[in-house]
Design a protein around this motif. Structure first.
Motif, short mmCIF file in Angstrom:
data_model
loop_
_atom_site.label_atom_id
_atom_site.label_comp_id
_atom_site.label_asym_id
_atom_site.label_seq_id
_atom_site.Cartn_x
_atom_site.Cartn_y
_atom_site.Cartn_z
N ALA A 131 0.84 -1.20 0.00
CA ALA A 131 0.00 0.00 0.00
C ALA A 131 0.87 1.25 0.00
O ALA A 131 2.01 1.24 0.49
CB ALA A 131 -0.90 0.00 1.22
N SER A 132 0.33 2.33 -0.54
CA SER A 132 1.07 3.58 -0.55
C SER A 132 1.16 4.16 0.85
O SER A 132 0.34 3.83 1.73
CB SER A 132 0.38 4.59 -1.47
N ALA A 133 2.13 5.03 1.06
CA ALA A 133 2.28 5.68 2.36
C ALA A 133 1.03 6.47 2.72
O ALA A 133 0.62 6.51 3.89
CB ALA A 133 3.50 6.59 2.35
N ALA A 134 0.39 7.06 1.70
CA ALA A 134 -0.82 7.85 1.94
C ALA A 134 -1.96 6.97 2.44
O ALA A 134 -2.70 7.35 3.35
CB ALA A 134 -1.23 8.58 0.66
N ASP A 135 -2.10 5.77 1.85
CA ASP A 135 -3.16 4.87 2.28
C ASP A 135 -2.91 4.36 3.70
O ASP A 135 -3.84 4.21 4.50
CB ASP A 135 -3.28 3.69 1.32
N VAL A 136 -1.65 4.08 4.01
CA VAL A 136 -1.30 3.66 5.37
C VAL A 136 -1.64 4.76 6.36
O VAL A 136 -2.23 4.52 7.42
CB VAL A 136 0.19 3.28 5.46
N ASP A 137 -1.29 5.98 6.01
CA ASP A 137 -1.57 7.13 6.89
C ASP A 137 -3.07 7.29 7.12
O ASP A 137 -3.50 7.62 8.23
CB ASP A 137 -1.00 8.42 6.29
N ARG A 138 -3.87 7.07 6.09
CA ARG A 138 -5.32 7.22 6.23
C ARG A 138 -5.90 6.13 7.13
O ARG A 138 -6.79 6.40 7.94
CB ARG A 138 -5.99 7.19 4.84
N ARG A 139 -5.40 4.92 7.00
CA ARG A 139 -5.88 3.83 7.87
C ARG A 139 -5.52 4.13 9.32
O ARG A 139 -6.33 3.91 10.23
CB ARG A 139 -5.26 2.51 7.43
N VAL A 140 -4.31 4.63 9.54
CA VAL A 140 -3.89 4.98 10.90
C VAL A 140 -4.74 6.14 11.44
O VAL A 140 -5.14 6.16 12.60
CB VAL A 140 -2.39 5.33 10.95
N ALA A 141 -5.03 7.12 10.56
CA ALA A 141 -5.84 8.26 10.98
C ALA A 141 -7.22 7.80 11.45
O ALA A 141 -7.76 8.32 12.44
CB ALA A 141 -5.98 9.25 9.83
N LEU A 142 -7.80 6.84 10.76
CA LEU A 142 -9.10 6.29 11.17
C LEU A 142 -8.98 5.65 12.56
O LEU A 142 -9.83 5.85 13.42
CB LEU A 142 -9.58 5.25 10.17
N ARG A 143 -7.90 4.91 12.77
CA ARG A 143 -7.70 4.24 14.06
C ARG A 143 -7.59 5.26 15.20
O ARG A 143 -8.17 5.09 16.27
CB ARG A 143 -6.46 3.36 13.99
N LEU A 144 -6.87 6.33 14.95
CA LEU A 144 -6.72 7.38 15.97
C LEU A 144 -8.04 8.10 16.20
O LEU A 144 -8.35 8.52 17.33
CB LEU A 144 -5.63 8.36 15.56
N GLU A 145 -8.82 8.25 15.15
CA GLU A 145 -10.14 8.90 15.29
C GLU A 145 -11.06 8.03 16.14
O GLU A 145 -11.80 8.54 16.99
CB GLU A 145 -10.75 9.12 13.90
N ARG A 146 -11.01 6.72 15.94
CA ARG A 146 -11.82 5.80 16.75
C ARG A 146 -11.46 5.92 18.23
O ARG A 146 -12.32 5.81 19.10
CB ARG A 146 -11.60 4.37 16.30
N GLN A 147 -10.19 6.14 18.52
CA GLN A 147 -9.73 6.18 19.90
C GLN A 147 -10.32 7.35 20.69
O GLN A 147 -10.41 7.30 21.92
CB GLN A 147 -8.20 6.24 19.95
N LYS A 148 -10.75 8.40 19.99
CA LYS A 148 -11.34 9.55 20.67
C LYS A 148 -12.60 9.16 21.42
O LYS A 148 -12.99 9.80 22.40
CB LYS A 148 -11.66 10.66 19.65
N TYR A 149 -13.24 8.11 20.96
CA TYR A 149 -14.47 7.63 21.59
C TYR A 149 -14.22 7.20 23.03
O TYR A 149 -15.08 7.37 23.89
CB TYR A 149 -15.00 6.46 20.75
N LEU A 150 -13.02 6.67 23.30
CA LEU A 150 -12.71 6.17 24.65
C LEU A 150 -12.58 7.28 25.68
O LEU A 150 -12.65 7.02 26.88
CB LEU A 150 -11.42 5.36 24.63
N VAL A 151 -12.35 8.50 25.23
CA VAL A 151 -12.18 9.62 26.17
C VAL A 151 -13.26 10.68 25.99
O VAL A 151 -13.15 11.78 26.52
CB VAL A 151 -10.78 10.26 26.02
N SER A 152 -14.31 10.34 25.27
CA SER A 152 -15.40 11.30 25.04
C SER A 152 -16.35 11.31 26.22
O SER A 152 -16.26 10.48 27.14
CB SER A 152 -16.16 10.93 23.77
N GLU A 153 -17.29 12.25 26.21
CA GLU A 153 -18.27 12.33 27.29
C GLU A 153 -19.15 11.08 27.35
O GLU A 153 -19.61 10.69 28.42
CB GLU A 153 -19.16 13.57 27.11
N SER A 154 -19.37 10.47 26.21
CA SER A 154 -20.19 9.26 26.15
C SER A 154 -19.33 8.00 26.02
O SER A 154 -19.73 7.02 25.40
CB SER A 154 -21.16 9.34 24.97
#
Length: 274
Positions: A131-154
């Motif tokens: 995979a391209s570096a850009a595609d890897v970065d996007r997959r990682v970005a999604l993973r980091l975005e999911r992690q925000k759920y663990l520290v959200s108000e809900s």
């Protein structure tokens, strides 16, 4: 999927066939099947007609399910990453974001909700060879975005048993692994996170079938869902007998593993060795 599963249980409780349900909404038996599997969008009128057929007259229950149908038709934020995700995974991300309790056993690597950015890059690069570096970065970005759920108000309750194998299997270099172990120690202190480590020293255990996730939802009438990821697809189990077996396996894993405090000590020991 949640709405479809609920509609299926209501239909079966009334002894109504898929063919009869389809006739009531001017559709085929196969469409009812696809609706119940969560594979098609929902028309509000169809859901209302089915609820009437199934004898659901309570206004609060009807409103709740019709609202769920409307929500099901709205594309989630994660759909913008669909170009770099396997076809079955967006469904999981949606379910994960709706859950109020997430219970996990993981053996291959640290769960995505607990990965550092550097560790996530190493895992994604290994899994997306070529995979391209850009595609890897996007997959990682999604993973980091999911992690925000663990520290959200809900934020959901997140209970995880990590096999020691996941902690000893290197992804990235020594510093990446050290950073990941330190992160696990820190995140395990969060009040909504219960992290346990199943040590090698215990021997065989109830997680012999491999990794799995159990998702529970705030609506009491929605069944739990077991998520099993495979090489080219994923399974979503919601039948009570299936869920019960996985719940029993996880409960045994939790009983057999050191508690959260002792597991942090184990993580500190691995950190000193790394």
């Amino acid at each position: 999927m949640l709405l479809g599963s609920h509609l299926r249980r209501l239909r079966e409780a009334r002894g109504i066939t898929r063919e009869a349900a389809g006739y009531s909404i001017r559709a085929s038996e196969s469409k009812i099947s696809r609706m119940e599997l969560g594979r098609v969008s929902f028309k509000t009128r169809d859901v209302e007609d089915l609820l009437t057929l199934y004898g659901i007259n309570d206004e609060a229950e009807r409103t709740s399910l019709v609202s769920l149908a409307k929500e099901a038709n709205v594309a989630g934020w994660w759909h913008s990453y669909s170009d770099v995700l396997p076809s079955w995974f967006p469904t999981y991300v949606g379910l994960e974001g709706a859950a109020h309790l997430i219970r996990v056993y993981e053996v291959q690597f640290v769960h995505g909700l607990l990965q550092t950015e550097a560790y996530a890059h190493a895992v994604v690069r290994r899994g997306m060879k070529g995979a391209s570096a850009a595609d890897v970065d996007r997959r990682v970005a999604l993973r980091l975005e999911r992690q925000k759920y663990l520290v959200s108000e809900s934020a959901p309750e997140f209970h995880i048993v990590l096999d020691e194998a996941a902690l000893r299997r290197p992804y990235g270099d020594r510093e990446v692994m050290r950073g990941q172990l330190q992160h696990l120690i820190e995140v395990s202190e969060q009040p909504n996170v219960r992290l346990q480590v199943m040590p090698f020293s215990f021997g065989g255990h109830s997680g012999e079938s491999g990794s799995f996730t159990i998702l529970s939802f705030p609506e009491s009438d929605l069944s739990d869902v077991v998520y099993l990821e495979q090489l080219t697809s994923a399974l979503y189990l919601d039948k009570r007998e299936d869920v019960t077996q996985y719940e029993s396996a996880l409960k045994q894993l939790q009983q057999d593993s050191p508690g959260p405090s002792e597991s942090r000590d184990l993580l500190r020991g691995l950190l000193q060795l790394s």
